[in-house]
Design a protein around this motif. Structure first.
Motif, short mmCIF file in Angstrom:
data_model
loop_
_atom_site.label_atom_id
_atom_site.label_comp_id
_atom_site.label_asym_id
_atom_site.label_seq_id
_atom_site.Cartn_x
_atom_site.Cartn_y
_atom_site.Cartn_z
N THR A 48 -0.52 1.27 -8.53
CA THR A 48 -0.99 2.54 -8.93
C THR A 48 0.06 3.50 -8.62
OG1 THR A 48 -2.24 2.77 -6.90
CG2 THR A 48 -3.53 2.11 -8.65
N MET A 49 -0.10 4.84 -9.29
CA MET A 49 0.78 5.63 -9.29
C MET A 49 0.36 6.85 -7.82
SD MET A 49 3.24 5.19 -11.41
CE MET A 49 3.92 6.59 -12.26
N ALA A 50 0.96 6.95 -6.77
CA ALA A 50 0.73 8.06 -5.90
C ALA A 50 1.78 8.53 -5.63
CB ALA A 50 0.29 7.20 -4.43
N PRO A 53 4.81 4.63 -5.69
CA PRO A 53 4.14 3.45 -6.06
C PRO A 53 3.09 3.11 -5.17
CG PRO A 53 6.37 2.60 -5.74
CD PRO A 53 6.26 4.08 -5.49
N ASP A 54 1.88 2.82 -5.12
CA ASP A 54 1.16 2.19 -4.36
C ASP A 54 0.70 0.75 -4.49
OD1 ASP A 54 -0.44 1.90 -1.77
OD2 ASP A 54 -1.69 3.49 -1.89
N ALA B 47 6.78 -2.92 -5.63
CA ALA B 47 6.05 -2.00 -6.51
C ALA B 47 7.11 -0.74 -6.71
CB ALA B 47 4.87 -1.26 -6.12
N THR B 48 7.35 -0.29 -8.01
CA THR B 48 8.33 0.69 -8.53
C THR B 48 7.61 1.69 -9.25
OG1 THR B 48 9.48 -0.72 -9.98
CG2 THR B 48 10.55 -0.48 -7.78
N MET B 49 8.44 2.74 -9.72
CA MET B 49 8.03 3.78 -10.68
C MET B 49 8.40 3.62 -11.97
SD MET B 49 5.85 5.64 -8.75
CE MET B 49 5.71 7.45 -8.95
N PRO B 53 3.11 2.36 -12.94
CA PRO B 53 3.78 1.55 -11.81
C PRO B 53 4.44 0.36 -12.57
CG PRO B 53 1.44 1.50 -11.91
CD PRO B 53 1.89 2.59 -13.04
N ALA B 88 9.51 3.24 -3.44
CA ALA B 88 9.08 1.79 -3.55
C ALA B 88 8.18 1.69 -2.55
CB ALA B 88 10.10 1.09 -3.54
N ALA B 89 7.03 0.42 -2.88
CA ALA B 89 6.09 -0.18 -1.98
C ALA B 89 6.55 -1.48 -1.98
CB ALA B 89 4.84 0.20 -2.19
N ARG B 102 1.88 -3.73 3.99
CA ARG B 102 2.50 -3.03 3.24
C ARG B 102 3.56 -2.35 3.80
NH1 ARG B 102 -2.50 -0.22 -0.12
NH2 ARG B 102 -3.24 0.18 2.05
N TYR B 104 5.86 1.30 2.81
CA TYR B 104 6.29 2.44 1.72
C TYR B 104 7.55 3.02 2.22
CZ TYR B 104 1.33 1.99 0.84
OH TYR B 104 0.12 1.72 0.58
#
Lengths: 196, 196
Positions: A48-50, A53-54, B47-49, B53, B88-89, B102, B104
């Motif tokens: 998801t978008m936080a 990213p999350d 995970a990226t933007m 996402p 990124a996550a 996880r 961040y």
């Protein structure tokens, strides 16, 4: 195209070929991989978008014509994030078939009386997952201080309905990787091979 | 705090307790789970933007003081996405210990002569992963049309260096779930228990 594979052929034929043969066959493979014990589509990673990213593991509860169904606590960061930005991606990886499945789409959120009774019933088999007094992710004074109020669980439940518009399947193979995409174009699912 | 667990204790003690005991122990568990055969930290989900996402499985090549090292093709969507937004996550889930980790942070990107020779050497054990003529993800006319030019592989390689500022560990357990976070505060890693 459109020939529904007999489940007995799953070990004989490469999963990727079945998934590329028709969108119906593709969805059949996902459903089989969700319901089968140890299947790679039982748990998904939801991005998801936080602030950046999350991402987290989430149980896939059902695949319906309305979308992919997941449950959460409406006080969780992911609920908050999806309320601000409906866009989401889901991800699953099968280490045996070396197959990655990704979906891109939007999430609808349902709370309170919008939640169908069968989903409420399923979720309340584990009310403790929606019953912490403090909001998920909030800091605790000590390790053992998670207080519960199970009466609040039904009120804290939220249903996430993920509606994909694009699927991307990547197969890693010694003879060469392959990628296939299913994209929604004017209401029709169109498949294409891609550079892996 | 700070007591380094003997690897022989890993099965005797819950992984979560070791990971919460000190940041050094936490990183030791991650490194052990990356190098051990079948370990849950060999492959990560990154995970990226993008336009919403994006998310994919990626091999974790090394954990260094500079960050977590991953390789990609510099023509891939993830490289493009990280160039536009460094946030990124990362995510990994151990189905045996029922443990989710996880991280961040931000990603640094290295290409061409910025790439340390040992990483270039490692990546070029599989030049075909960086040698497609067409850009990863681009549409193909037929399934079998992936053309390669292995001479271009070194030039297509990019190294991703993920630098975390927050870690979140969630342990699912019949006796009650637990969550622990490590956050970077003025250069120091500070740990805290959270509502799971």
């Amino acid at each position: 195209m459109g020939v529904k594979p007999h489940p007995g052929f799953f070990v004989m034929q490469r999963l990727m070929d079945i998934m590329a043969s028709s969108h119906t066959s593709f969805m059949d493979v996902l459903e089989a991989s969700r319901t089968r014990r140890g299947g790679f589509f039982r748990n998904l990673t939801l991005a998801t978008m936080a602030d950046g990213p999350d991402v987290r593991t989430i149980i896939l509860r059902a695949i319906t014509a309305d979308g992919l169904v997941m449950f959460t606590d409406k006080r969780s960061p992911k609920y908050d994030q999806l309320q601000h930005d409906h866009r989401a991606a889901i991800h699953a990886y099968d280490p045996h078939a070396k197959l990655q499945v990704r979906g891109y789409g939007q999430c609808m959120l349902k709370v309170g009386e919008q939640i169908p009774p069968n989903y409420l019933h399923d979720a309340m088999k584990r009310p403790e997952d929606y019953a912490s007094i403090s909001k998920p992710g909030s800091m605790l004074v000590t390790e053992a201080s998670v207080e519960m109020n199970k009466d609040d669980a039904p009120n804290n439940l939220a249903v996430i309905l993920f509606r994909p518009h694009l699927w991307d399947v990547l197969e890693l193979h010694v003879e060469g990787h392959r990628r296939f995409a299913w994209g929604l174009e004017s209401g029709e699912w169109v498949g294409s091979w891609r550079t892996p």
